[in-house]
Every structure is written in C-alpha cells, then in structure tokens.
Scaffold this motif. Structure first.
Motif, PDB file in Angstrom:
ATOM      1  N   CYS A  12       0.696  -0.977   0.053  1.00 45.56           N
ATOM      2  CA  CYS A  12      -0.141  -0.113  -0.020  1.00 45.56           C
ATOM      3  C   CYS A  12       0.726   1.288   0.681  1.00 45.56           C
ATOM      4  N   GLU A  13       1.514   1.625   0.894  1.00 49.57           N
ATOM      5  CA  GLU A  13       2.853   2.554   0.807  1.00 49.57           C
ATOM      6  C   GLU A  13       3.370   2.598  -0.177  1.00 49.57           C
ATOM      7  N   ASP A  14       4.294   1.981  -0.963  1.00 54.20           N
ATOM      8  CA  ASP A  14       4.978   1.014  -1.961  1.00 54.20           C
ATOM      9  C   ASP A  14       4.315   2.236  -3.361  1.00 54.20           C
ATOM     10  N   THR A  15       2.579   1.475  -2.822  1.00 48.06           N
ATOM     11  CA  THR A  15       1.952   2.309  -4.397  1.00 48.06           C
ATOM     12  C   THR A  15       1.591   3.086  -4.090  1.00 48.06           C
ATOM     13  N   GLY A  16       0.923   3.950  -3.075  1.00 46.82           N
ATOM     14  CA  GLY A  16      -0.065   4.969  -3.176  1.00 46.82           C
ATOM     15  C   GLY A  16      -1.236   4.673  -2.592  1.00 46.82           C
ATOM     16  N   ILE A  17      -1.935   3.619  -2.400  1.00 46.45           N
ATOM     17  CA  ILE A  17      -3.296   2.965  -1.872  1.00 46.45           C
ATOM     18  C   ILE A  17      -3.649   3.711  -0.601  1.00 46.45           C
TER      19      ILE A  17
END
Length: 438
Positions: A389-394
């Motif tokens: 989530c953090e890596d992809t901005g979710i």
C-alpha cells in the motif's frame, strides 16, 4: 495503450501489437471464401506463420518500436493521463464536441461559425488560462497580437507586401535575440532599408501591455490613418474588455513582436509561454518556451470547401508533448512519488488460509464500484500487504481476520496515519467513498 474500434456485425477486432502469430479472424474469413482471389495467398501466409512457430527455438526475433512512436512507462502514462484529463475536462466544461483524428494525437479547441466579434476569441484565451492554471506548471503569460495590426504597422513603416512574411519571421525572433541582431537581419538578409527597420523597431519595442498600449496606438498619428490597423486595434480593445470580465487580463500581454502563423491567421494570434521566476541575477522572468498557441483563421476552412464557403474560425492548440516533458522533468527533480493506479483500497488479512475470504470480500467491493486490489498469494504476510500500500500509494486497507469475520466487521486502515476503525461489512463501500471524498 491499445484502443479498438467497434466493427460491423460479424466483424472482429485485432489489436495492433498482438503478441501471437495465429491467423486473425479477418484472415480466416478471407481464406474460408473459395471465391476470394487472395485466398491462396492467405493460406500460404498461414503456413508460413505455422512454420515460424515450429522454428521458434531456431529463430531470434527483435521487437522494435515503430518509427515515429515511443513506449511509455506506467509513471509516464500517469502523467499523460493527468494532462489529458485536465485538458479534456476543460474542453467539455466549455461545451466542446469531440472529433477523432486517429493519425494524430492533438488537443485542439476550435469555435467555427459567424458570431459577434471577439467573444469566441476571448473564450479560447480563457481556456488556455484554465488549463495552464490547473496543470500548475508555474508562472505563465499569454501574448496576443493581431494580423491586421501587423499589416497596418508594416504598411505605415514602408514595408512592401512582398516582404511581409519574411519580415514577420525576423520580428518574431525578438523574444530570443537583441534588437541589433533583428535589425541586422532585416537589413542584411531581408532587404529592408535601415530607416524602415528603425520605424518597425519603434513599434515592436514598445513595452508590452494591455489597454494602455492599445489606447496609445489608437492615437498614433500614422496607425490612426491605416484602416486595417484601426480595425485590429478596435477588436483588441474589445478583447481586453472581455478578458477583464473573465478575470484573466493580468495574464494577457498585448505584444507587437508576436508574429507567427501568419500564412493562415487572419485576425487575433496568441501564444502561451512559461516563465522562469526572477532571481537576484535576473530583474525580469525568463521565457521558458511556448506551451500553447492559436488564433483566428477565417479563410482556411473555405479553401477545402468545394463551394468556397467562408467559415470563420478561431482556436487554440495545446503543446501536449512540451507539457509532458516539463512535467516529467519536474517529477524527476522533486523525487515526487507518482501513483500509477487508481486503486482505493487493498483487501488484506493477517490470517493464513483466508484466500476464499479475501476473494469474496474483494468481489463485494468490485460489485459496489470500489477500485480494489489484493496480493496474488494464498498466504501473504500482513507487513508485506501494508508495505505494498505504501509503495503504490493505495490510501486504505480493508483488513479481515478471524475476529472480524466472526463479528461481521472489516478493519479499515488509513495507510498514511495508520488509524484503524471497525466498519460493519455492509457499510464498508459507503465508508470508503466517504473517506476518500473528504
């Protein structure tokens, strides 16, 4: 990105760039008709393709991007989509209808028809102002001039019609060259007398402005005697009155050195430029280049009409590739993280053997119109799911474990703040929408 056009009933779609060598349905349809003269050739083509498949281990294929095209990474496509969506939403806000030009990728807005003076022209400038403001590219300026004013100015300066276009091309260089260089080119290369060049210089070096400059030129002893110049200046004054009502006159500059596109423009012309901020070494902002341009072309459409009917037009073209390049450079320089998906929530679990539970929950979210993802593993670690989530901005994670399943709730986690709250399962989609809208 491949886009497929709908075909007539019984037709088939074959996307360009398909990664297989089996005959297309269109080719099969041709070969199935014994009356078709190309059937034999098609059969041979199919046999050749079949042979290629059997020789797969013996052949080396090199995939190349077709000339004149380029591939875009997900990050680049995210930037492009943002630009396109901004421009298209602005066009639609102004009542635009869509036409498709499949050979070219353009973003133009044109108004065609007989209307009262300068109202459509003012709206085109308003559109440019809106788009550049929404894209947040930095400070900008929209320069305007009029073909008729240029014609009149050159006439009173003694420039013959035969030298109009060549002189305009030299005048247009004033924003990048010194007046001395421009004058030398006029005299040395274009054949103007030094006196005529000096007379032009008196006008084009006037400080660009708005209504004040227009009023000054309307009272000019020479221009006041030229019909074309007076018509152009009268319309320019009207244009600035409308731009003032639109609240954008402070970003518009009447500039007599703007002289481009004059092979087809018949009235107002304009160009939007980005400005590099001033600093201790520069007293004024610096022109970083054009990102939009346009004008009035009342005679161009009639050239392609069999009956020669005159269709007045005014329009603007947005410099798509230039804007993409600028935004990509800004993203790289700022190290800004660009989201490449629109996923709203990740369905996650801390439990093993909960794949069936996650699949059912994500299906409920999809059916409710929520953009959701989950990791394609049977038993992913919760830490890995949250890191994704953090890596992809979710922004959100919908977490379901044994206790949540038993209580009929979903633990909704705000990824940025790590805040967690239990939400009744039947209200999860509604709560996701509420949080994202706020």
């Amino acid at each position: 990105m491949n886009w497929l056009r709908p075909l007539a009933a019984g037709g088939c779609r074959v996307p360009f760039g398909a990664q297989h060598l089996t005959p297309s349905c269109a080719l099969r349809a041709f070969a199935a008709n014994p009356q078709n003269k190309v059937a034999e050739g098609v059969v041979k083509l199919q046999q050749t393709k079949a042979q290629l498949r059997t020789d797969e281990g013996k052949k080396n294929f090199i995939l190349k991007t077709p000339k004149g095209t380029r591939d875009y990474s997900p990050k680049q496509m995210a930037i492009r989509e943002k630009v396109f969506n901004t421009i298209i939403s602005c066009f639609k806000r102004h009542g635009a209808e869509v036409i498709d030009t499949p050979v070219f990728e353009l973003k133009d807005f044109d108004i065609a028809g007989h209307f009262d003076p300068m109202i459509p022209d003012a709206e085109c400038l308003k559109i440019v102002h809106e788009i550049l403001s929404m894209l947040q590219l930095g400070d900008f300026l929209i320069k305007v001039n009029d073909r008729r004013i240029l014609n009149g100015m050159f006439a009173v300066c003694g420039i013959p019609d035969s030298l109009f276009h060549s002189t305009c091309s030299t005048v247009d260089k004033l924003n990048k060259a010194t007046w001395e260089d421009v004058k030398n080119e006029m005299v040395g290369e274009k054949g103007l007398s030094p006196e005529a060049a000096d007379r032009i210089g008196e006008y084009i070096r006037l400080h660009a402005g708005g209504l004040g400059l227009i009023e000054q030129l309307l009272q000019d002893p020479k221009l006041s005697q030229n019909k074309l110049a007076q018509e152009g200046l009268g319309d320019m004054k009207l244009l600035f009155e409308y731009l003032t009502l639109f609240g954008i006159a402070d970003k518009i500059s009447f500039d007599l050195s703007l002289a481009r596109g004059l092979d087809y423009y018949t009235g107002v012309i304009y160009e939007a430029i980005l400005l590099q901020p001033q600093n201790a070494l520069r007293e004024e902002p610096v022109n970083m280049g054009s990102v939009a341009g346009g004008g009035r072309y009342d005679e161009l459409v009639g050239m392609f009409d069999p009956k020669g009917r005159k269709v007045p037009c005014v329009g603007v073209s947005i410099g798509i590739e230039r804007i993409f390049s600028i935004m990509e450079q800004e993203v790289e320089a700022s190290k800004e993280k660009i989201r490449t998906t629109e996923t709203q929530v990740l369905v996650a679990t801390p439990q093993k053997n909960f794949l069936d539970v996650r699949l059912k929950l994500i299906s409920e979210l999809w059916d409710s119109g929520i953009k959701a993802e989950m990791l394609y593993k049977k038993n992913p670690k919760l830490l890995n799911q949250l890191q994704y989530c953090e890596d992809t901005g979710i922004p959100l994670a919908a977490i379901i474990g044994e206790q949540e399943l038993k209580d009929g709730v979903i633990k909704l986690r705000v990824v940025a703040s790590r805040e967690e709250v239990d939400i009744p399962r039947e209200k999860l989609a509604e709560e996701i929408r509420r949080r994202l809208e706020s």
